[in-house]
Enzyme design. Structure first.
Site, PDB file in Angstrom:
ATOM      1  N   THR A   1       0.822  -1.200   0.000  1.00 48.86           N
ATOM      2  CA  THR A   1       0.000   0.000   0.000  1.00 48.86           C
ATOM      3  C   THR A   1       0.857   1.251   0.000  1.00 48.86           C
ATOM      4  OG1 THR A   1      -2.003   0.909   0.942  1.00 48.86           O
ATOM      5  CG2 THR A   1      -0.249   0.432   2.481  1.00 48.86           C
TER       6      THR A   1
ATOM      7  N   LYS B   1      -8.185   2.252   3.042  1.00 45.91           N
ATOM      8  CA  LYS B   1      -7.181   2.275   4.108  1.00 45.91           C
ATOM      9  C   LYS B   1      -7.112   3.626   4.803  1.00 45.91           C
ATOM     10  CE  LYS B   1      -4.791  -0.845   1.107  1.00 45.91           C
ATOM     11  NZ  LYS B   1      -3.735  -0.919   0.115  1.00 45.91           N
TER      12      LYS B   1
ATOM     13  N   GLY C   1      -4.480   6.889   8.090  1.00 48.72           N
ATOM     14  CA  GLY C   1      -4.212   6.025   6.956  1.00 48.72           C
ATOM     15  C   GLY C   1      -3.183   5.014   7.407  1.00 48.72           C
TER      16      GLY C   1
ATOM     17  N   SER D   1       4.876   0.959   0.663  1.00 51.99           N
ATOM     18  CA  SER D   1       5.816   0.540  -0.376  1.00 51.99           C
ATOM     19  C   SER D   1       6.072   1.622  -1.413  1.00 51.99           C
ATOM     20  CB  SER D   1       5.306  -0.728  -1.057  1.00 51.99           C
ATOM     21  OG  SER D   1       4.019  -0.508  -1.584  1.00 51.99           O
TER      22      SER D   1
ATOM     23  N   SER E   1       1.605   5.007  -8.349  1.00 55.43           N
ATOM     24  CA  SER E   1       1.039   3.775  -8.911  1.00 55.43           C
ATOM     25  C   SER E   1       1.655   3.417 -10.265  1.00 55.43           C
ATOM     26  CB  SER E   1      -0.482   3.883  -9.045  1.00 55.43           C
ATOM     27  OG  SER E   1      -0.850   4.695 -10.146  1.00 55.43           O
TER      28      SER E   1
ATOM     29  N   CYS F   1       5.435   1.994  -8.551  1.00 55.26           N
ATOM     30  CA  CYS F   1       5.476   0.937  -7.535  1.00 55.26           C
ATOM     31  C   CYS F   1       4.472  -0.163  -7.859  1.00 55.26           C
ATOM     32  CB  CYS F   1       5.169   1.537  -6.160  1.00 55.26           C
ATOM     33  SG  CYS F   1       5.090   0.317  -4.839  1.00 55.26           S
TER      34      CYS F   1
END
Length: 176
Positions: A5, A38, A50, A129, A161, A164
């Site tokens: 995440t 999240k 978060g 991450s 996005s 990663c």
């Protein structure tokens, strides 16, 4: 660094937004869910959190944090310090693999299982991450554009996005 995440918090002009992607990853190469949420609102919608890391651990941590917020009347810093102390001392809790960003109208904090409560120097912080990618993008956007905090948070996760593999573009944004 925890895989699975990315969470970013951005503060500007008396507003704060926290954004998170929706990917839940199982092991190294399986995506179980694309649209997990999240980001949560706590304490009468006055605090945003978060979380990144193991899903079960993050949920446990967020529930404990909510209890501390209630116990200390919504005082974010006090609740964070008390949670970190308890987390660090408890043998079972110490094994939790999660990080938490918490923010209210005045402060943003990162809380870790090592007993750390960190208030970032900048108006931007990210975990997970893709955290370094999202933070770099958010800092650039924060200091070089007139975008709103919501737009900065969303765009920084969109950028993360694309880099990663543990971050996707199913983004949730909450603001105070």
């Amino acid at each position: 660094m925890f895989k699975g995440t990315t969470i970013v918090a951005v503060r500007r002009d008396n507003k704060v937004s926290i954004a998170g992607d929706g990917q839940v990853t199982f092991g190294e190469n399986t995506i179980l869910k694309h649209g997990a949420k999240k980001i949560r609102r706590l304490y009468n919608d006055e605090v945003l959190i978060g979380f990144a890391g193991s899903v079960a651990d993050a949920l446990t941590l967020s529930e404990m944090f909510e209890e501390k917020l209630e116990q200390y009347g919504g005082n974010l810093k006090r609740a964070a310090v008390e949670l970190a102390q308890e987390w660090r001392k408890d043998k079972v809790l110490k094994k939790l693999e999660a990080l938490l960003i918490a923010a209210d109208k005045n402060v943003t904090l990162v809380i870790s299982g090592n007993g750390e409560v960190i208030e970032p120097d900048n108006d931007v912080i990210a975990i997970g991450s893709g955290g370094n990618f999202a933070m770099s993008a958010a800092l650039a956007l924060r200091y070089n554009t007139n975008l709103s905090v919501e737009e900065i948070a969303r765009k920084s996760l969109e950028i993360a996005s694309q880099i990663c593999v543990y971050t996707n573009d199913h983004i949730t944004v909450e603001s105070l």
